[in-house]
Design a protein around this motif. Structure first.
Motif, mmCIF file in Angstrom:
data_model
loop_
_atom_site.group_PDB
_atom_site.id
_atom_site.type_symbol
_atom_site.label_atom_id
_atom_site.label_comp_id
_atom_site.label_asym_id
_atom_site.label_seq_id
_atom_site.Cartn_x
_atom_site.Cartn_y
_atom_site.Cartn_z
ATOM 1 N N CYS A 75 0.856 -1.189 0.000
ATOM 2 C CA CYS A 75 0.000 0.000 0.000
ATOM 3 C C CYS A 75 0.891 1.239 0.000
ATOM 4 N N HIS B 152 -8.661 -3.318 -1.758
ATOM 5 C CA HIS B 152 -9.507 -2.306 -1.129
ATOM 6 C C HIS B 152 -10.982 -2.711 -1.214
ATOM 7 N N GLU C 279 -2.581 -5.542 -3.368
ATOM 8 C CA GLU C 279 -1.577 -5.146 -2.384
ATOM 9 C C GLU C 279 -0.839 -6.371 -1.843
ATOM 10 N N ASP D 26 -2.799 -0.638 5.508
ATOM 11 C CA ASP D 26 -3.500 -1.730 4.811
ATOM 12 C C ASP D 26 -2.858 -3.115 4.924
ATOM 13 N N GLN E 224 -5.192 -6.287 4.520
ATOM 14 C CA GLN E 224 -5.665 -6.715 3.197
ATOM 15 C C GLN E 224 -4.508 -7.080 2.256
#
Ligand code: PEP
Ligand code: MN
Length: 339
Positions: free
Chosen positions: A104, A274, A300, A311, A314
């Motif tokens: 990210c 996302h 990512e 992030d 994720q």
């Protein structure tokens, strides 16, 4: 509107129509086809008597564009746009699937290099990383700024892969464009019209993310801003929208893929990171994105997600990403694409 010329219309006749339109304040876009030339005219229709165009030699018919977006519409351009990045990466219908991968945020030179080499080895063809980060909290890590851009440029040198990175502010467009191969407009800035105009003046390909509260039409209007400034190299990115559902960070709207394909000639990619907010949901939605007809994915990846400055939850570890790439190959082949 679109002026369709007769198959036997001469260059001169086409030129006269274009000239007349320009004289009445229209922006004119010529698309010479194999059979006939099509002239796209963007402007105020009430500024001209349509009959006076219809009667000109060589004109076959005048077709209005009914959509509020013009340059991005399929009505305006039937053929799919192919967006070209440095390093020979071509994004769009019929091309190899583009996989943009990386952390990210760019957190440091060593950290980014490690991630870049891992995603390259797994078969990604574009690097991603944020140097200017749009964080919900002003106290959260905001990114390394120009230093981050320099680290990404080094990783490009090392891996040979072009990189995409977000630009958040009109004042940074020149700086980011100096380093990056593709400028990302983040979801939160999708309707920042001054920023859209500014990146529209550059010659860099643009990755335009969908705003979390935006309709597909609003998203395409944002793309229209970029094209209307002369930059036609735009890739759309579906990254999830906000709905009543709270089980995931966003609701990844995969309907958007075939809808966008119908409405516009621009390529579209899907961002399942996302879109879901959870690493273990990413592979399923990445596969689904390709199956739906996306031209690429943004994923990512972080060597140590638990240490990520943004992030992490994720982000895929490199080995999970590598496994996913193998699965994506099979999905791509099943829908007539290559990865
Ligand atoms: C990102 O790509 O890291 C990002 C901030 O994405 P979005 O704008 O879609 O939230
Ligand atoms: Mn992110």
């Amino acid at each position: 509107m679109i002026i369709i010329m007769k198959p036997d219309a001469t260059k001169e006749q086409i030129g006269l129509v274009a000239e007349k339109l320009k004289k009445h304040g229209f922006g004119v876009h010529l698309s010479p086809g194999a059979e006939r030339t099509v002239i796209g005219a963007i402007g105020d229709k009430s500024a001209i008597q349509l009959e006076s165009i219809q009667m000109m030699p060589g004109v076959s018919e005048i077709v209005p564009i009914r959509k509020p977006y013009k340059l991005v519409s399929r009505e305006f351009q039937k053929a799919d746009t192919i967006v070209e990045l440095a390093g020979g990466v071509r994004i769009g219908a019929g091309q190899k699937i583009a996989v943009m991968a990386g952390p990210c945020s760019v957190e440091g030179e060593r950290e980014f290099m490690e991630a870049a080499e891992a995603v390259k080895q797994a078969g990604a063809n574009v690097l991603r990383g944020g140097a200017f980060k749009p964080r919900t909290s002003p106290y959260a890590f905001q990114g390394l700024g120009e230093q981050g851009l320099k680290f990404m440029a080094k990783a490009r040198e090392r891996t040979g892969l072009p990189f995409v990175t977000e630009v958040m502010d009109t004042r940074d467009v020149e700086l980011v464009a100096k380093y990056a191969d593709m400028l990302q407009i983040g979801a939160r800035n999708m309707a920042n019209f001054n920023l859209l105009k500014e990146v529209g003046k550059t010659k860099k390909p643009i990755l335009l993310k969908r705003g979390p509260g935006s309709t597909i039409q609003e998203w395409l209007m944002s793309a229209e801003y970029v094209l209307s400034e002369g930059n036609k190299q735009v890739v759309l990115c579906e990254r999830g929208i906000r709905t009543f559902e709270t089980a995931t960070r966003n609701t990844l709207d995969l309907n958007a893929v075939p809808v966008v394909k119908k409405l516009t000639h621009l390529p579209i990619i899907v961002d399942p990171s996302h879109g879901t907010g959870e690493w273990d949901l990413v592979p399923a939605m990445a596969r689904a994105g390709l199956a739906a007809g996306a031209d690429g994915l943004m994923i990512e990846v972080h060597p140590r997600p638990d240490e990520a400055m943004s992030d992490g939850a994720q982000s895929l570890k490199p080995d999970t990403f590598q496994k996913l790439m193998a699965e994506l190959k099979a999905v791509a082949a099943a829908v007539g694409r290559r990865l």
